[in-house]
Design a protein around this motif. Sequence first.
Motif, PDB file in Angstrom:
ATOM      1  N   UNK A  40      11.503 -29.271 -23.460  1.00 27.71           N
ATOM      2  CA  UNK A  40      10.632 -30.218 -22.755  1.00 27.71           C
ATOM      3  C   UNK A  40       9.763 -30.983 -23.747  1.00 27.71           C
ATOM      4  N   UNK A  41       9.649 -32.293 -23.509  1.00 29.17           N
ATOM      5  CA  UNK A  41       8.766 -33.154 -24.298  1.00 29.17           C
ATOM      6  C   UNK A  41       7.775 -33.800 -23.335  1.00 29.17           C
ATOM      7  N   UNK A  42       6.492 -33.646 -23.636  1.00 32.04           N
ATOM      8  CA  UNK A  42       5.441 -34.245 -22.813  1.00 32.04           C
ATOM      9  C   UNK A  42       4.594 -35.150 -23.695  1.00 32.04           C
ATOM     10  N   UNK A 230      11.043 -40.520 -32.251  1.00 35.66           N
ATOM     11  CA  UNK A 230      11.248 -39.852 -33.532  1.00 35.66           C
ATOM     12  C   UNK A 230      10.892 -38.375 -33.442  1.00 35.66           C
ATOM     13  N   UNK A 231       9.785 -38.069 -32.788  1.00 39.73           N
ATOM     14  CA  UNK A 231       9.339 -36.673 -32.680  1.00 39.73           C
ATOM     15  C   UNK A 231      10.285 -35.877 -31.795  1.00 39.73           C
ATOM     16  N   UNK A 232      10.670 -36.450 -30.658  1.00 41.88           N
ATOM     17  CA  UNK A 232      11.551 -35.734 -29.732  1.00 41.88           C
ATOM     18  C   UNK A 232      12.924 -35.478 -30.352  1.00 41.88           C
ATOM     19  N   UNK A 233      13.520 -36.494 -30.989  1.00 43.03           N
ATOM     20  CA  UNK A 233      14.835 -36.306 -31.576  1.00 43.03           C
ATOM     21  C   UNK A 233      14.795 -35.313 -32.728  1.00 43.03           C
ATOM     22  N   UNK A 234      13.723 -35.349 -33.491  1.00 47.24           N
ATOM     23  CA  UNK A 234      13.608 -34.447 -34.633  1.00 47.24           C
ATOM     24  C   UNK A 234      13.538 -32.995 -34.198  1.00 47.24           C
ATOM     25  N   UNK A 235      12.795 -32.716 -33.133  1.00 42.85           N
ATOM     26  CA  UNK A 235      12.537 -31.327 -32.759  1.00 42.85           C
ATOM     27  C   UNK A 235      13.376 -30.822 -31.590  1.00 42.85           C
ATOM     28  N   UNK A 236      13.854 -31.728 -30.733  1.00 40.63           N
ATOM     29  CA  UNK A 236      14.588 -31.296 -29.543  1.00 40.63           C
ATOM     30  C   UNK A 236      16.023 -31.796 -29.503  1.00 40.63           C
ATOM     31  N   UNK A 240      17.626 -33.296 -23.892  1.00 37.60           N
ATOM     32  CA  UNK A 240      16.716 -32.202 -23.564  1.00 37.60           C
ATOM     33  C   UNK A 240      16.410 -32.223 -22.073  1.00 37.60           C
ATOM     34  N   UNK A 241      15.773 -31.166 -21.600  1.00 35.46           N
ATOM     35  CA  UNK A 241      15.733 -30.943 -20.148  1.00 35.46           C
ATOM     36  C   UNK A 241      14.748 -31.839 -19.415  1.00 35.46           C
ATOM     37  N   UNK A 242      13.532 -31.988 -19.921  1.00 34.75           N
ATOM     38  CA  UNK A 242      12.521 -32.788 -19.213  1.00 34.75           C
ATOM     39  C   UNK A 242      11.758 -33.662 -20.197  1.00 34.75           C
ATOM     40  N   UNK A 267      24.300 -41.741 -27.227  1.00 36.87           N
ATOM     41  CA  UNK A 267      24.403 -40.767 -26.133  1.00 36.87           C
ATOM     42  C   UNK A 267      23.516 -41.186 -24.963  1.00 36.87           C
ATOM     43  N   UNK A 268      23.883 -40.708 -23.773  1.00 38.51           N
ATOM     44  CA  UNK A 268      23.114 -40.989 -22.556  1.00 38.51           C
ATOM     45  C   UNK A 268      23.212 -39.769 -21.645  1.00 38.51           C
ATOM     46  N   UNK A 269      22.097 -39.363 -21.029  1.00 36.96           N
ATOM     47  CA  UNK A 269      20.736 -39.890 -21.152  1.00 36.96           C
ATOM     48  C   UNK A 269      19.950 -39.162 -22.247  1.00 36.96           C
ATOM     49  N   UNK A 270      18.772 -39.689 -22.536  1.00 33.28           N
ATOM     50  CA  UNK A 270      17.908 -39.011 -23.487  1.00 33.28           C
ATOM     51  C   UNK A 270      17.436 -37.673 -22.930  1.00 33.28           C
ATOM     52  N   UNK A 271      17.063 -37.648 -21.663  1.00 29.30           N
ATOM     53  CA  UNK A 271      16.583 -36.424 -21.016  1.00 29.30           C
ATOM     54  C   UNK A 271      17.337 -36.226 -19.704  1.00 29.30           C
TER      55      UNK A 271
END
Length: 409
Positions: A40-42, A230-236, A240-242, A267-271
């Motif tokens: 999850x990324x918030x 950048x942060x989401x792709x780097x760490x997740x 990813x789920x949400x 790729x699709x979707x991001x989340x």
Amino acid sequence: MHAWPASEVPALPGKGRDLQIHDTATQGTITLAPGPVARIYVCGITPYDATHIGHAATYNAFDLVQRVWLDTKRQVHYVQNVTDVDDPLLERALRDNLDWTELAERETALFREDMTALRMLPPQQYIGAVEAIPGIVPLVERLRDAGAAYELDGDIYFSVGSDANFGKVSNLDAEAMRLLSAERGGDPERPGKKNPLDPMLWMAARPGEPSWDGASLGPGRPGWHIECVAIALDHLGMGFDIQGGGSDLTFPHHEMGASHAQVLTGEFPMAKAYVHAGMVALHGEKMSKSKGNLVFVSALRRAGVDPAAIRLALLSHHYRADWEWTDEVLEQAVARLERWRAAVSRPDGLPADALVEEVREALANDLDAPAALAAVDRWVDAQNASDGDDESAPGLVSRTVDALLGVAL
């Protein structure tokens, strides 16, 4: 950048249910069944005023998501950013004659204190935009080199036309997007853009403003949307789920971020799900920094309000609902907290196994926290009206409320 300390989450007997949640992109409810690690990324704060009740309501929603997943015996990989350089922060620092870094550090520290007091589970990675810049620059260069971005007077813009799936997060028409872009940090009226909706990826250095080495991009600082990508792709990674945040982030922030990521990766979707919390109002208007009608968590705490009561006030409204903060909302939460604590303070009570399942079912059903509170209310009312003899019941209720609702009794 460090997050805040985690409160212990009690283990409950049995196992929770998979989460069914409303997805903004499909405009329907979907069932999320992540693998052993849920991702999850918030989106985090821009730290020039922290933390108002609107913030708290949003982060409370995604704290519930984590607790539901943990109850299914999964691990949770949670990432959150801090937009610690942006126009609103720089404008506030200039207004108050402060160094912008000092302001950002002060308000981020206060946010951590508020999250700790409210017993919000922390992210595993808590990343500031400034520290993410070394990872942002190569992404902007890749988009430019792929023909998905272009230069305008030294600034670099993303071309929304490069993503065939642009618009599938918010499902808005072009005119609605244009209006929201102008309202929420975009510049649709700037001459020379290929599309009025194109968002900035890299802002060339301005006199008197901070800037960083952008390699082939030149000195400058990142745009808002590419920061989170950048942060989401780097760490997740992708898929990813949400992707979560307040409903005001649906467009442009989450729409643009999804397009950036989808063009970068192919790729699709991001989340798998885009989940958005409702807005909180005060005196009939949405609580916002621009209006100055804010109720701060730290001010309530200084006034002696128990953070558990603040959390119960948030939980009394469904996360997707728009609602209004009033004295009555807080008074009801304080009274509820007193009733609950009195009920679980007895040495024994009515059996609570069914209550555990009721709370689990409510939260798995699109985070229906009001239904979960009502279930606990029923147990408390019955407990106060009868003489139970189950010595384990009060402790089980306390652990359930703690583990699933984040409220310490």
